[in-house]
Design a protein around this motif. Structure first.
Motif, PDB file in Angstrom:
ATOM      1  N   LEU A  10       0.853  -1.195   0.000  1.00 49.34           N
ATOM      2  CA  LEU A  10       0.000   0.000   0.000  1.00 49.34           C
ATOM      3  C   LEU A  10       0.880   1.233   0.000  1.00 49.34           C
ATOM      4  N   LYS A  11       0.731   2.044  -1.050  1.00 48.52           N
ATOM      5  CA  LYS A  11       1.498   3.307  -1.110  1.00 48.52           C
ATOM      6  C   LYS A  11       0.557   4.461  -0.781  1.00 48.52           C
ATOM      7  N   LEU A  12       0.961   5.252   0.194  1.00 54.04           N
ATOM      8  CA  LEU A  12       0.158   6.417   0.565  1.00 54.04           C
ATOM      9  C   LEU A  12       1.044   7.645   0.534  1.00 54.04           C
ATOM     10  N   SER A  13       0.520   8.703  -0.020  1.00 45.60           N
ATOM     11  CA  SER A  13       1.318   9.920  -0.087  1.00 45.60           C
ATOM     12  C   SER A  13       1.462  10.500   1.316  1.00 45.60           C
ATOM     13  N   GLY A  14       2.502  11.308   1.504  1.00 46.28           N
ATOM     14  CA  GLY A  14       2.732  11.940   2.795  1.00 46.28           C
ATOM     15  C   GLY A  14       1.521  12.714   3.296  1.00 46.28           C
ATOM     16  N   LYS A  15       0.640  13.100   2.373  1.00 46.58           N
ATOM     17  CA  LYS A  15      -0.588  13.852   2.715  1.00 46.58           C
ATOM     18  C   LYS A  15      -1.440  13.146   3.755  1.00 46.58           C
ATOM     19  N   GLY A  50       4.856   8.255   1.619  1.00 48.62           N
ATOM     20  CA  GLY A  50       5.651   9.329   1.026  1.00 48.62           C
ATOM     21  C   GLY A  50       6.095  10.288   2.119  1.00 48.62           C
ATOM     22  N   GLY A  51       6.694  11.381   1.690  1.00 51.56           N
ATOM     23  CA  GLY A  51       7.180  12.342   2.687  1.00 51.56           C
ATOM     24  C   GLY A  51       6.873  13.770   2.286  1.00 51.56           C
ATOM     25  N   GLY A  52       5.980  13.906   1.296  1.00 52.72           N
ATOM     26  CA  GLY A  52       5.675  15.231   0.737  1.00 52.72           C
ATOM     27  C   GLY A  52       5.130  16.221   1.758  1.00 52.72           C
ATOM     28  N   ASN A  53       4.561  15.742   2.863  1.00 45.88           N
ATOM     29  CA  ASN A  53       4.066  16.645   3.910  1.00 45.88           C
ATOM     30  C   ASN A  53       5.208  17.271   4.695  1.00 45.88           C
ATOM     31  N   ILE A  55       9.057  17.161   3.309  1.00 44.79           N
ATOM     32  CA  ILE A  55       9.872  17.764   2.235  1.00 44.79           C
ATOM     33  C   ILE A  55       9.718  16.934   0.965  1.00 44.79           C
ATOM     34  N   ARG A  56       9.507  17.638  -0.125  1.00 42.88           N
ATOM     35  CA  ARG A  56       9.494  16.957  -1.429  1.00 42.88           C
ATOM     36  C   ARG A  56      10.649  17.553  -2.219  1.00 42.88           C
ATOM     37  N   GLY A  57      11.644  16.704  -2.506  1.00 46.64           N
ATOM     38  CA  GLY A  57      12.876  17.179  -3.115  1.00 46.64           C
ATOM     39  C   GLY A  57      12.664  18.057  -4.329  1.00 46.64           C
ATOM     40  N   ARG A  58      11.783  17.610  -5.239  1.00 46.45           N
ATOM     41  CA  ARG A  58      11.641  18.354  -6.507  1.00 46.45           C
ATOM     42  C   ARG A  58      10.990  19.728  -6.312  1.00 46.45           C
ATOM     43  N   ILE A  71      19.001  17.567  -0.089  1.00 44.76           N
ATOM     44  CA  ILE A  71      17.558  17.846  -0.095  1.00 44.76           C
ATOM     45  C   ILE A  71      16.790  16.521  -0.161  1.00 44.76           C
ATOM     46  N   ASP A  72      17.232  15.642  -1.062  1.00 44.14           N
ATOM     47  CA  ASP A  72      16.567  14.341  -1.160  1.00 44.14           C
ATOM     48  C   ASP A  72      16.772  13.516   0.109  1.00 44.14           C
ATOM     49  N   GLN A  73      17.928  13.686   0.732  1.00 44.43           N
ATOM     50  CA  GLN A  73      18.135  12.966   1.996  1.00 44.43           C
ATOM     51  C   GLN A  73      17.143  13.458   3.052  1.00 44.43           C
ATOM     52  N   MET A  74      16.893  14.767   3.071  1.00 41.84           N
ATOM     53  CA  MET A  74      15.875  15.290   3.998  1.00 41.84           C
ATOM     54  C   MET A  74      14.511  14.690   3.663  1.00 41.84           C
ATOM     55  N   GLY A  75      14.231  14.599   2.367  1.00 41.64           N
ATOM     56  CA  GLY A  75      12.952  14.012   1.927  1.00 41.64           C
ATOM     57  C   GLY A  75      12.818  12.577   2.423  1.00 41.64           C
ATOM     58  N   MET A  76      13.897  11.813   2.283  1.00 39.33           N
ATOM     59  CA  MET A  76      13.843  10.414   2.731  1.00 39.33           C
ATOM     60  C   MET A  76      13.610  10.329   4.230  1.00 39.33           C
ATOM     61  N   GLY A 132      12.477   5.399   1.185  1.00 38.42           N
ATOM     62  CA  GLY A 132      12.476   5.028  -0.233  1.00 38.42           C
ATOM     63  C   GLY A 132      13.470   3.934  -0.508  1.00 38.42           C
ATOM     64  N   LEU A 133      14.323   4.163  -1.505  1.00 41.69           N
ATOM     65  CA  LEU A 133      15.388   3.193  -1.805  1.00 41.69           C
ATOM     66  C   LEU A 133      16.695   3.619  -1.162  1.00 41.69           C
ATOM     67  N   GLY A 134      16.674   4.740  -0.463  1.00 43.70           N
ATOM     68  CA  GLY A 134      17.893   5.217   0.196  1.00 43.70           C
ATOM     69  C   GLY A 134      18.824   5.966  -0.739  1.00 43.70           C
ATOM     70  N   ILE A 135      18.333   6.281  -1.938  1.00 43.30           N
ATOM     71  CA  ILE A 135      19.180   7.013  -2.892  1.00 43.30           C
ATOM     72  C   ILE A 135      18.464   8.287  -3.368  1.00 43.30           C
ATOM     73  N   PRO A 136      19.250   9.338  -3.645  1.00 46.93           N
ATOM     74  CA  PRO A 136      18.617  10.572  -4.128  1.00 46.93           C
ATOM     75  C   PRO A 136      18.118  10.437  -5.568  1.00 46.93           C
ATOM     76  N   PHE A 137      17.431  11.443  -6.037  1.00 41.04           N
ATOM     77  CA  PHE A 137      16.883  11.486  -7.416  1.00 41.04           C
ATOM     78  C   PHE A 137      15.924  10.325  -7.657  1.00 41.04           C
ATOM     79  N   CYS A 138      15.201   9.976  -6.626  1.00 49.45           N
ATOM     80  CA  CYS A 138      14.300   8.834  -6.727  1.00 49.45           C
ATOM     81  C   CYS A 138      13.016   9.229  -6.006  1.00 49.45           C
ATOM     82  N   SER A 139      11.885   8.667  -6.410  1.00 52.03           N
ATOM     83  CA  SER A 139      10.626   9.005  -5.741  1.00 52.03           C
ATOM     84  C   SER A 139      10.185   7.823  -4.896  1.00 52.03           C
ATOM     85  N   THR A 140       9.265   8.081  -3.985  1.00 52.23           N
ATOM     86  CA  THR A 140       8.728   6.947  -3.221  1.00 52.23           C
ATOM     87  C   THR A 140       7.844   6.079  -4.115  1.00 52.23           C
ATOM     88  N   ASP A 141       7.328   6.620  -5.224  1.00 49.38           N
ATOM     89  CA  ASP A 141       6.560   5.788  -6.161  1.00 49.38           C
ATOM     90  C   ASP A 141       7.459   4.699  -6.753  1.00 49.38           C
TER      91      ASP A 141
HETATM   92  N1  UDP Z   1      13.258  10.480  -1.867  1.00 48.90           N
HETATM   93  C1  UDP Z   1      14.528  10.157  -2.357  1.00 48.90           C
HETATM   94  N2  UDP Z   1      14.808   8.845  -2.639  1.00 48.90           N
HETATM   95  C2  UDP Z   1      13.902   7.846  -2.492  1.00 48.90           C
HETATM   96  C3  UDP Z   1      12.604   8.195  -2.040  1.00 48.90           C
HETATM   97  C4  UDP Z   1      12.309   9.509  -1.726  1.00 48.90           C
HETATM   98  O1  UDP Z   1      15.382  11.005  -2.526  1.00 48.90           O
HETATM   99  O2  UDP Z   1      14.235   6.676  -2.759  1.00 48.90           O
HETATM  100  C5  UDP Z   1      12.992  11.872  -1.434  1.00 48.90           C
HETATM  101  C6  UDP Z   1      12.631  12.824  -2.573  1.00 48.90           C
HETATM  102  O3  UDP Z   1      13.191  14.088  -2.299  1.00 48.90           O
HETATM  103  C7  UDP Z   1      11.108  12.891  -2.452  1.00 48.90           C
HETATM  104  C8  UDP Z   1      10.918  12.852  -0.950  1.00 48.90           C
HETATM  105  O4  UDP Z   1      11.894  11.891  -0.531  1.00 48.90           O
HETATM  106  O5  UDP Z   1      10.598  14.060  -3.006  1.00 48.90           O
HETATM  107  C9  UDP Z   1       9.550  12.472  -0.455  1.00 48.90           C
HETATM  108  O6  UDP Z   1       8.980  11.478  -1.233  1.00 48.90           O
HETATM  109  P1  UDP Z   1       7.762  11.735  -2.280  1.00 48.90           P
HETATM  110  O7  UDP Z   1       7.938  13.056  -2.950  1.00 48.90           O
HETATM  111  O8  UDP Z   1       7.701  10.559  -3.193  1.00 48.90           O
HETATM  112  O9  UDP Z   1       6.535  11.777  -1.298  1.00 48.90           O
HETATM  113  P2  UDP Z   1       4.968  11.843  -1.645  1.00 48.90           P
HETATM  114  O10 UDP Z   1       4.800  12.748  -2.828  1.00 48.90           O
HETATM  115  O11 UDP Z   1       4.512  10.445  -1.954  1.00 48.90           O
HETATM  116  O12 UDP Z   1       4.346  12.365  -0.371  1.00 48.90           O
END
Ligand code: UDP
Length: 243
Positions: A10-15, A50-53, A55-58, A71-76, A132-141
Protein backbone atom coordinates in the motif's frame (compact mmCIF):
# COMPACT_ATOMS: atom_id res chain seq x y z
CA UNK A 1 -15.65 -8.37 3.23
CA UNK A 2 -13.24 -11.20 2.22
CA UNK A 3 -9.73 -10.29 1.12
CA UNK A 4 -8.39 -11.84 -2.08
CA UNK A 5 -4.72 -10.90 -2.07
CA UNK A 6 -2.20 -12.67 0.11
CA UNK A 7 0.23 -9.73 0.12
CA UNK A 8 -0.13 -6.13 -1.00
CA UNK A 9 2.02 -3.06 -0.95
CA UNK A 10 0.00 0.00 0.00
CA UNK A 11 1.50 3.31 -1.11
CA UNK A 12 0.16 6.42 0.56
CA UNK A 13 1.32 9.92 -0.09
CA UNK A 14 2.73 11.94 2.80
CA UNK A 15 -0.59 13.85 2.72
CA UNK A 16 -2.21 11.08 4.74
CA UNK A 17 0.03 12.13 7.64
CA UNK A 18 -0.59 15.88 7.36
CA UNK A 19 -0.54 18.91 5.06
CA UNK A 20 2.54 20.43 6.53
CA UNK A 21 4.34 18.18 8.98
CA UNK A 22 2.63 15.59 11.14
CA UNK A 23 -1.04 15.99 11.97
CA UNK A 24 -1.71 13.68 14.91
CA UNK A 25 -5.45 13.52 14.16
CA UNK A 26 -4.81 12.46 10.58
CA UNK A 27 -2.38 9.74 11.66
CA UNK A 28 -5.01 8.53 14.11
CA UNK A 29 -7.59 8.36 11.33
CA UNK A 30 -5.14 6.52 9.05
CA UNK A 31 -4.36 4.00 11.79
CA UNK A 32 -8.08 3.42 12.40
CA UNK A 33 -8.66 2.64 8.72
CA UNK A 34 -5.73 0.23 8.68
CA UNK A 35 -6.73 -1.49 11.91
CA UNK A 36 -10.19 -2.12 10.46
CA UNK A 37 -8.75 -4.01 7.48
CA UNK A 38 -6.13 -5.76 9.61
CA UNK A 39 -8.86 -7.37 11.70
CA UNK A 40 -9.41 -9.66 8.74
CA UNK A 41 -5.87 -11.03 8.79
CA UNK A 42 -5.78 -12.77 5.43
CA UNK A 43 -3.74 -10.11 3.58
CA UNK A 44 -0.21 -9.29 4.67
CA UNK A 45 0.46 -5.59 4.46
CA UNK A 46 3.58 -3.65 3.52
CA UNK A 47 3.26 0.13 3.47
CA UNK A 48 5.29 2.84 1.80
CA UNK A 49 4.55 6.33 3.02
CA UNK A 50 5.65 9.33 1.03
CA UNK A 51 7.18 12.34 2.69
CA UNK A 52 5.68 15.23 0.74
CA UNK A 53 4.07 16.64 3.91
CA UNK A 54 7.57 17.26 5.24
CA UNK A 55 9.87 17.76 2.23
CA UNK A 56 9.49 16.96 -1.43
CA UNK A 57 12.88 17.18 -3.12
CA UNK A 58 11.64 18.35 -6.51
CA UNK A 59 9.61 21.20 -4.96
CA UNK A 60 12.16 22.35 -2.41
CA UNK A 61 13.24 25.94 -3.09
CA UNK A 62 16.73 25.76 -4.50
CA UNK A 63 18.99 27.35 -7.06
CA UNK A 64 21.51 25.58 -9.25
CA UNK A 65 24.35 26.18 -6.86
CA UNK A 66 22.73 23.93 -4.28
CA UNK A 67 23.39 20.25 -4.23
CA UNK A 68 20.18 18.22 -4.62
CA UNK A 69 21.54 15.26 -2.66
CA UNK A 70 21.03 16.65 0.88
CA UNK A 71 17.56 17.85 -0.09
CA UNK A 72 16.57 14.34 -1.16
CA UNK A 73 18.13 12.97 2.00
CA UNK A 74 15.88 15.29 4.00
CA UNK A 75 12.95 14.01 1.93
CA UNK A 76 13.84 10.41 2.73
CA UNK A 77 14.11 11.18 6.42
CA UNK A 78 10.66 12.77 6.16
CA UNK A 79 9.25 9.39 5.10
CA UNK A 80 10.92 7.89 8.17
CA UNK A 81 9.27 10.45 10.46
CA UNK A 82 5.89 9.55 8.93
CA UNK A 83 6.63 5.85 9.34
CA UNK A 84 7.53 6.26 13.00
CA UNK A 85 4.38 8.29 13.63
CA UNK A 86 2.23 5.57 12.07
CA UNK A 87 4.10 2.81 13.89
CA UNK A 88 3.48 4.56 17.21
CA UNK A 89 -0.24 4.82 16.54
CA UNK A 90 -0.60 1.23 15.31
CA UNK A 91 1.43 -0.23 18.18
CA UNK A 92 -0.62 1.70 20.72
CA UNK A 93 -3.57 -0.23 19.30
CA UNK A 94 -1.92 -3.62 19.60
CA UNK A 95 -0.75 -4.06 15.98
CA UNK A 96 2.67 -5.63 15.46
CA UNK A 97 4.69 -3.29 13.23
CA UNK A 98 8.24 -3.02 11.97
CA UNK A 99 9.61 0.13 10.38
CA UNK A 100 12.40 -0.84 7.98
CA UNK A 101 14.61 1.90 6.65
CA UNK A 102 16.74 1.97 3.51
CA UNK A 103 19.13 4.32 5.28
CA UNK A 104 20.96 3.10 8.38
CA UNK A 105 19.39 4.56 11.51
CA UNK A 106 19.88 1.50 13.67
CA UNK A 107 18.69 3.04 16.92
CA UNK A 108 15.42 4.06 15.29
CA UNK A 109 14.44 1.44 12.72
CA UNK A 110 15.66 -1.84 11.28
CA UNK A 111 17.86 -1.58 8.21
CA UNK A 112 15.89 -2.91 5.23
CA UNK A 113 16.84 -6.39 4.12
CA UNK A 114 14.51 -8.12 1.73
CA UNK A 115 14.59 -11.52 3.44
CA UNK A 116 13.90 -10.02 6.86
CA UNK A 117 11.06 -7.93 5.41
CA UNK A 118 9.50 -11.05 3.86
CA UNK A 119 9.86 -12.89 7.13
CA UNK A 120 8.11 -10.12 9.11
CA UNK A 121 5.30 -10.15 6.57
CA UNK A 122 5.05 -13.96 6.74
CA UNK A 123 4.56 -13.58 10.49
CA UNK A 124 1.66 -11.21 9.97
CA UNK A 125 3.49 -8.04 10.98
CA UNK A 126 2.81 -4.79 9.21
CA UNK A 127 6.02 -3.60 7.57
CA UNK A 128 6.43 0.13 6.98
CA UNK A 129 9.16 0.72 4.42
CA UNK A 130 10.85 4.06 4.99
CA UNK A 131 13.49 6.18 3.25
CA UNK A 132 12.48 5.03 -0.23
CA UNK A 133 15.39 3.19 -1.81
CA UNK A 134 17.89 5.22 0.20
CA UNK A 135 19.18 7.01 -2.89
CA UNK A 136 18.62 10.57 -4.13
CA UNK A 137 16.88 11.49 -7.42
CA UNK A 138 14.30 8.83 -6.73
CA UNK A 139 10.63 9.01 -5.74
CA UNK A 140 8.73 6.95 -3.22
CA UNK A 141 6.56 5.79 -6.16
CA UNK A 142 9.56 4.13 -7.77
CA UNK A 143 10.65 2.69 -4.41
CA UNK A 144 7.12 1.33 -3.97
CA UNK A 145 7.20 -0.74 -7.15
CA UNK A 146 10.75 -1.93 -6.48
CA UNK A 147 9.94 -3.02 -2.92
CA UNK A 148 6.62 -4.57 -3.98
CA UNK A 149 8.51 -6.83 -6.38
CA UNK A 150 11.13 -7.67 -3.76
CA UNK A 151 8.69 -8.60 -0.98
CA UNK A 152 6.53 -10.51 -3.51
CA UNK A 153 3.43 -8.40 -3.20
CA UNK A 154 0.75 -9.31 -5.73
CA UNK A 155 -0.28 -5.73 -6.37
CA UNK A 156 0.58 -2.13 -5.58
CA UNK A 157 -2.37 -0.23 -4.15
CA UNK A 158 -1.79 3.47 -4.45
CA UNK A 159 -4.21 5.39 -2.24
CA UNK A 160 -4.51 9.06 -3.13
CA UNK A 161 -7.02 11.89 -2.88
CA UNK A 162 -8.34 11.39 -6.43
CA UNK A 163 -10.49 8.50 -7.57
CA UNK A 164 -8.15 7.22 -10.28
CA UNK A 165 -6.62 8.01 -13.66
CA UNK A 166 -8.29 10.52 -16.02
CA UNK A 167 -7.38 11.27 -19.61
CA UNK A 168 -7.07 14.95 -18.65
CA UNK A 169 -7.02 17.08 -15.55
CA UNK A 170 -10.53 16.80 -14.05
CA UNK A 171 -9.96 19.91 -11.92
CA UNK A 172 -9.54 22.01 -15.09
CA UNK A 173 -11.24 20.04 -17.84
CA UNK A 174 -14.85 18.99 -17.25
CA UNK A 175 -14.58 16.64 -20.26
CA UNK A 176 -11.73 14.66 -18.73
CA UNK A 177 -12.76 11.01 -18.84
CA UNK A 178 -12.23 8.63 -15.94
CA UNK A 179 -10.36 5.46 -16.97
CA UNK A 180 -11.08 2.33 -14.97
CA UNK A 181 -8.29 0.56 -16.85
CA UNK A 182 -5.09 1.91 -18.44
CA UNK A 183 -2.40 -0.27 -20.01
CA UNK A 184 1.19 0.52 -19.03
CA UNK A 185 1.83 1.51 -22.66
CA UNK A 186 -1.03 3.98 -22.78
CA UNK A 187 -0.10 5.45 -19.42
CA UNK A 188 3.43 6.14 -20.65
CA UNK A 189 2.39 7.24 -24.13
CA UNK A 190 -0.31 9.65 -22.94
CA UNK A 191 1.86 10.84 -20.06
CA UNK A 192 -0.62 10.52 -17.21
CA UNK A 193 0.75 11.76 -13.95
CA UNK A 194 -0.76 9.86 -11.06
CA UNK A 195 2.42 7.83 -10.63
CA UNK A 196 5.83 8.63 -12.04
CA UNK A 197 7.01 7.13 -15.30
CA UNK A 198 10.07 5.36 -13.90
CA UNK A 199 7.76 3.51 -11.50
CA UNK A 200 5.35 2.56 -14.30
CA UNK A 201 8.23 1.36 -16.53
CA UNK A 202 9.54 -0.88 -13.77
CA UNK A 203 6.03 -2.21 -13.09
CA UNK A 204 5.66 -2.97 -16.80
CA UNK A 205 9.01 -4.78 -16.99
CA UNK A 206 8.14 -6.92 -13.98
CA UNK A 207 4.39 -7.30 -14.55
CA UNK A 208 3.41 -5.62 -11.28
CA UNK A 209 -0.23 -4.45 -11.35
CA UNK A 210 -1.04 -1.07 -9.81
CA UNK A 211 -4.44 0.07 -8.60
CA UNK A 212 -4.97 3.78 -8.02
CA UNK A 213 -7.89 4.59 -5.72
CA UNK A 214 -9.34 7.29 -3.48
CA UNK A 215 -8.02 6.33 -0.08
CA UNK A 216 -10.28 8.76 1.74
CA UNK A 217 -13.58 7.44 0.44
CA UNK A 218 -15.25 5.39 3.15
CA UNK A 219 -14.94 1.64 2.52
CA UNK A 220 -12.56 1.92 -0.46
CA UNK A 221 -9.61 0.21 1.19
CA UNK A 222 -11.79 -2.76 2.13
CA UNK A 223 -13.11 -2.88 -1.42
CA UNK A 224 -9.70 -2.91 -3.14
CA UNK A 225 -8.51 -5.62 -0.75
CA UNK A 226 -11.60 -7.63 -1.66
CA UNK A 227 -10.55 -7.38 -5.32
CA UNK A 228 -13.34 -4.99 -6.28
CA UNK A 229 -12.73 -2.78 -9.27
CA UNK A 230 -12.53 0.51 -7.44
CA UNK A 231 -10.46 3.28 -9.04
CA UNK A 232 -8.14 2.56 -11.98
CA UNK A 233 -6.06 -0.49 -12.74
CA UNK A 234 -2.72 -0.07 -14.55
CA UNK A 235 -1.64 -3.40 -16.04
CA UNK A 236 -1.10 -5.22 -19.37
CA UNK A 237 -4.76 -5.94 -19.91
CA UNK A 238 -8.01 -5.79 -18.03
CA UNK A 239 -7.92 -9.48 -17.14
CA UNK A 240 -7.79 -10.51 -13.48
CA UNK A 241 -4.59 -9.63 -11.71
CA UNK A 242 -4.96 -12.56 -9.33
CA UNK A 243 -2.31 -15.17 -10.04
N1 UDP B 1 13.26 10.48 -1.87
C1 UDP B 1 14.53 10.16 -2.36
N2 UDP B 1 14.81 8.84 -2.64
C2 UDP B 1 13.90 7.85 -2.49
C3 UDP B 1 12.60 8.19 -2.04
C4 UDP B 1 12.31 9.51 -1.73
O1 UDP B 1 15.38 11.01 -2.53
O2 UDP B 1 14.24 6.68 -2.76
C5 UDP B 1 12.99 11.87 -1.43
C6 UDP B 1 12.63 12.82 -2.57
O3 UDP B 1 13.19 14.09 -2.30
C7 UDP B 1 11.11 12.89 -2.45
C8 UDP B 1 10.92 12.85 -0.95
O4 UDP B 1 11.89 11.89 -0.53
O5 UDP B 1 10.60 14.06 -3.01
C9 UDP B 1 9.55 12.47 -0.46
O6 UDP B 1 8.98 11.48 -1.23
P1 UDP B 1 7.76 11.74 -2.28
O7 UDP B 1 7.94 13.06 -2.95
O8 UDP B 1 7.70 10.56 -3.19
O9 UDP B 1 6.54 11.78 -1.30
P2 UDP B 1 4.97 11.84 -1.65
O10 UDP B 1 4.80 12.75 -2.83
O11 UDP B 1 4.51 10.44 -1.95
O12 UDP B 1 4.35 12.36 -0.37
Amino acid sequence: MGQVFSRVLLKLSGKVCGDNGIDVKRIGHLAKLLIRVLENKSTSLAIVLGGGNIIRGRNFPSEDKYDRVPIDQMGMLGTLINGLALQRELEANGVEVRVMSSLRVDEVAEFYKVRVARSHLDKGRVVILACGLGIPFCSTDYATVERAIEVRAEIVLKGTNIDGVYDGDPSRDSNAKFLSFVSYERYLQDQYNVMDFAAIKLAKDQGMPIRIFDFFKEGNLEKVLAGEEVGSLIYFSQESVLR
